[in-house]
Design a protein around this motif. Structure first.
Motif, PDB file in Angstrom:
ATOM      1  N   TYR A  42     -39.101  -0.449 -58.361  1.00 53.59           N
ATOM      2  CA  TYR A  42     -39.795  -0.024 -57.153  1.00 53.59           C
ATOM      3  C   TYR A  42     -39.089   1.206 -56.620  1.00 53.59           C
ATOM      4  N   PRO A  43     -39.815   2.263 -56.271  1.00 57.06           N
ATOM      5  CA  PRO A  43     -39.166   3.464 -55.747  1.00 57.06           C
ATOM      6  C   PRO A  43     -38.461   3.178 -54.441  1.00 57.06           C
ATOM      7  N   GLU A  44     -37.471   4.014 -54.122  1.00 54.03           N
ATOM      8  CA  GLU A  44     -36.663   3.806 -52.931  1.00 54.03           C
ATOM      9  C   GLU A  44     -37.489   3.877 -51.646  1.00 54.03           C
ATOM     10  N   ASN A  45     -38.557   4.661 -51.653  1.00 49.49           N
ATOM     11  CA  ASN A  45     -39.368   4.803 -50.445  1.00 49.49           C
ATOM     12  C   ASN A  45     -40.551   3.839 -50.432  1.00 49.49           C
ATOM     13  N   GLN A  46     -40.437   2.760 -51.212  1.00 50.35           N
ATOM     14  CA  GLN A  46     -41.505   1.759 -51.249  1.00 50.35           C
ATOM     15  C   GLN A  46     -41.747   1.198 -49.849  1.00 50.35           C
ATOM     16  N   ASP A  47     -43.005   1.117 -49.445  1.00 52.43           N
ATOM     17  CA  ASP A  47     -43.337   0.565 -48.141  1.00 52.43           C
ATOM     18  C   ASP A  47     -43.205  -0.954 -48.174  1.00 52.43           C
ATOM     19  N   TYR A  48     -42.599  -1.496 -47.128  1.00 49.93           N
ATOM     20  CA  TYR A  48     -42.452  -2.937 -47.006  1.00 49.93           C
ATOM     21  C   TYR A  48     -43.280  -3.439 -45.827  1.00 49.93           C
ATOM     22  N   VAL A  49     -43.588  -4.723 -45.869  1.00 44.56           N
ATOM     23  CA  VAL A  49     -44.202  -5.356 -44.711  1.00 44.56           C
ATOM     24  C   VAL A  49     -43.156  -5.384 -43.594  1.00 44.56           C
ATOM     25  N   ALA A  50     -43.583  -5.137 -42.374  1.00 41.38           N
ATOM     26  CA  ALA A  50     -42.639  -5.123 -41.250  1.00 41.38           C
ATOM     27  C   ALA A  50     -41.925  -6.467 -41.153  1.00 41.38           C
ATOM     28  N   PRO A  51     -40.593  -6.460 -41.044  1.00 43.10           N
ATOM     29  CA  PRO A  51     -39.856  -7.728 -40.928  1.00 43.10           C
ATOM     30  C   PRO A  51     -40.306  -8.518 -39.705  1.00 43.10           C
ATOM     31  N   THR A  52     -40.296  -9.816 -39.832  1.00 43.55           N
ATOM     32  CA  THR A  52     -40.679 -10.679 -38.715  1.00 43.55           C
ATOM     33  C   THR A  52     -39.699 -10.500 -37.558  1.00 43.55           C
ATOM     34  N   LYS A  53     -40.238 -10.340 -36.364  1.00 41.87           N
ATOM     35  CA  LYS A  53     -39.391 -10.147 -35.187  1.00 41.87           C
ATOM     36  C   LYS A  53     -38.815 -11.478 -34.721  1.00 41.87           C
ATOM     37  N   TYR A  54     -37.577 -11.418 -34.255  1.00 44.38           N
ATOM     38  CA  TYR A  54     -36.953 -12.606 -33.691  1.00 44.38           C
ATOM     39  C   TYR A  54     -37.686 -13.032 -32.419  1.00 44.38           C
ATOM     40  N   TYR A  55     -37.819 -14.334 -32.260  1.00 45.12           N
ATOM     41  CA  TYR A  55     -38.413 -14.973 -31.077  1.00 45.12           C
ATOM     42  C   TYR A  55     -39.881 -14.597 -30.862  1.00 45.12           C
ATOM     43  N   GLU A  56     -40.532 -14.126 -31.893  1.00 48.66           N
ATOM     44  CA  GLU A  56     -41.978 -13.894 -31.833  1.00 48.66           C
ATOM     45  C   GLU A  56     -42.679 -15.207 -32.183  1.00 48.66           C
ATOM     46  N   GLN A  57     -43.563 -15.675 -31.304  1.00 50.77           N
ATOM     47  CA  GLN A  57     -44.181 -16.986 -31.461  1.00 50.77           C
ATOM     48  C   GLN A  57     -45.290 -16.969 -32.516  1.00 50.77           C
ATOM     49  N   HIS A  58     -45.297 -18.028 -33.345  1.00 51.12           N
ATOM     50  CA  HIS A  58     -46.323 -18.184 -34.378  1.00 51.12           C
ATOM     51  C   HIS A  58     -46.801 -19.635 -34.372  1.00 51.12           C
ATOM     52  N   GLN A  59     -48.104 -19.819 -34.502  1.00 50.95           N
ATOM     53  CA  GLN A  59     -48.673 -21.159 -34.530  1.00 50.95           C
ATOM     54  C   GLN A  59     -48.685 -21.691 -35.956  1.00 50.95           C
ATOM     55  N   VAL A  60     -48.037 -22.830 -36.169  1.00 58.03           N
ATOM     56  CA  VAL A  60     -48.038 -23.508 -37.467  1.00 58.03           C
ATOM     57  C   VAL A  60     -48.336 -24.978 -37.209  1.00 58.03           C
ATOM     58  N   GLY A  61     -49.565 -25.392 -37.471  1.00 57.37           N
ATOM     59  CA  GLY A  61     -49.953 -26.767 -37.182  1.00 57.37           C
ATOM     60  C   GLY A  61     -49.840 -27.052 -35.695  1.00 57.37           C
ATOM     61  N   VAL A  62     -49.109 -28.114 -35.350  1.00 55.13           N
ATOM     62  CA  VAL A  62     -48.940 -28.478 -33.938  1.00 55.13           C
ATOM     63  C   VAL A  62     -47.775 -27.726 -33.297  1.00 55.13           C
ATOM     64  N   TYR A  63     -47.091 -26.899 -34.084  1.00 56.27           N
ATOM     65  CA  TYR A  63     -45.874 -26.254 -33.600  1.00 56.27           C
ATOM     66  C   TYR A  63     -46.083 -24.786 -33.237  1.00 56.27           C
ATOM     67  N   GLN A  64     -45.360 -24.369 -32.208  1.00 58.71           N
ATOM     68  CA  GLN A  64     -45.106 -22.954 -31.967  1.00 58.71           C
ATOM     69  C   GLN A  64     -43.705 -22.701 -32.524  1.00 58.71           C
ATOM     70  N   ILE A  65     -43.599 -21.848 -33.534  1.00 59.40           N
ATOM     71  CA  ILE A  65     -42.288 -21.615 -34.135  1.00 59.40           C
ATOM     72  C   ILE A  65     -41.941 -20.133 -34.065  1.00 59.40           C
ATOM     73  N   SER A  66     -40.651 -19.860 -34.048  1.00 55.12           N
ATOM     74  CA  SER A  66     -40.181 -18.478 -34.008  1.00 55.12           C
ATOM     75  C   SER A  66     -38.866 -18.374 -34.765  1.00 55.12           C
ATOM     76  N   VAL A  67     -38.701 -17.279 -35.476  1.00 56.65           N
ATOM     77  CA  VAL A  67     -37.446 -17.013 -36.181  1.00 56.65           C
ATOM     78  C   VAL A  67     -36.408 -16.547 -35.163  1.00 56.65           C
ATOM     79  N   THR A  68     -35.237 -17.164 -35.189  1.00 58.27           N
ATOM     80  CA  THR A  68     -34.159 -16.739 -34.289  1.00 58.27           C
ATOM     81  C   THR A  68     -32.971 -16.154 -35.044  1.00 58.27           C
ATOM     82  N   ASP A  69     -32.949 -16.350 -36.365  1.00 55.36           N
ATOM     83  CA  ASP A  69     -31.834 -15.817 -37.144  1.00 55.36           C
ATOM     84  C   ASP A  69     -32.236 -15.808 -38.619  1.00 55.36           C
TER      85      ASP A  69
END
Length: 267
Positions: A42-69
């Protein structure tokens, strides 16, 4: 006879000239084909998907989850991801996980600790030349319905070691991640307060400058009065915002003190 001789000579010359050209074309086509079909380049300037932001809320089933680390250890070929969980329902659900590296395929992922209010996942056997990782979390094993979380080699937080820990060790990691976030949020609040205080100081100076002006025309006087009214209103608005932010800062400081106590108790 002479004609036959020169024809044979010409064929020999053509063969000699074409041989290196054909070799060059063969190598060029082979190299280009290898480039297009390779799964690791993959070339060095390959575009990546934006990394998931910390404490950004996401709905997964009955849960609101967020990455903290989200940490990565090159030495251990592993990643550790901490999620906060909030269940809006009465009963809990089982969560399913999967991970994929964009150049290396599926990776091994497991829950090292799954509590009602937080979750810690570990991804292992990460290849050294990894580029980007997609982590999937869902309440079913259907990949299409799973929520995807991303990091890449340029943005992930690196650490020297990611040793396996007991429950106490993972709880410490969670508390440290919470404290780090609280510290950052407090710093942002303080920056906003400082900015508003400076703005009010500048507005007050502007008011003094306008009041100090003399020998104004009627139009200039009217404009000055309107500016004074706007400045005074903005100062009042800013002051209210400052008071609200100061209350938030006190709450955040209390949260940080509470986290410090919990961390000290675990040590």
């Amino acid at each position: 006879m002479h004609l036959t001789y020169w024809k044979e000579k010409l064929v020999q010359i053509q063969r000699q000239k074409n041989f290196p050209i054909w070799c060059f074309l063969f190598l060029l086509i082979s190299g280009y084909t290898l480039f297009l079909t390779s799964t690791v380049w993959y070339p060095e300037n390959q575009d990546y998907v934006a990394p998931t932001k910390y404490y950004e809320q996401h709905q997964v089933g009955v849960y609101q989850i967020s990455v903290t680390d989200w940490k990565y250890s090159k030495k251990d070929h592993a990643m550790q991801i901490i999620f906060e969980k909030q269940n809006r329902e009465i009963l809990d659900e089982k969560l399913y996980f999967g991970a994929m590296e964009r150049t290396g395929g599926e990776l091994e992922v497991k829950a090292v600790l799954d509590e009602p209010d937080y979750l810690i996942l570990r991804i292992e056997n990460i290849p050294e030349n990894w580029k980007e990782i997609s982590l999937r979390v869902g309440n079913t094993e259907n990949e299409d319905s799973m929520k995807k979380f991303y990091t890449n080699v340029n943005r992930v937080e690196e650490t020297k070691k990611l040793a396996l820990k007991d429950e106490k060790g993972y709880l410490m990691d969670r508390l440290l991640a919470q404290k780090r976030q609280a510290d950052q949020e407090l710093e942002e609040i303080q920056k906003k307060i400082t900015k508003l205080l400076q703005e009010n100081e500048d507005l007050s100076k502007k008011e003094e400058e306008i009041k100090a002006k003399t020998y104004l025309t009627q139009a200039e006087q009217k404009k000055g009065e309107e500016t004074l009214i706007r400045a005074e209103n903005q100062i009042l608005i800013n002051q209210e915002t400052i008071e609200h932010l100061e209350e938030e800062a006190v709450e955040k400081e209390n949260d940080i003190d509470s986290l410090k106590m919990k961390i000290d108790e675990l040590k």
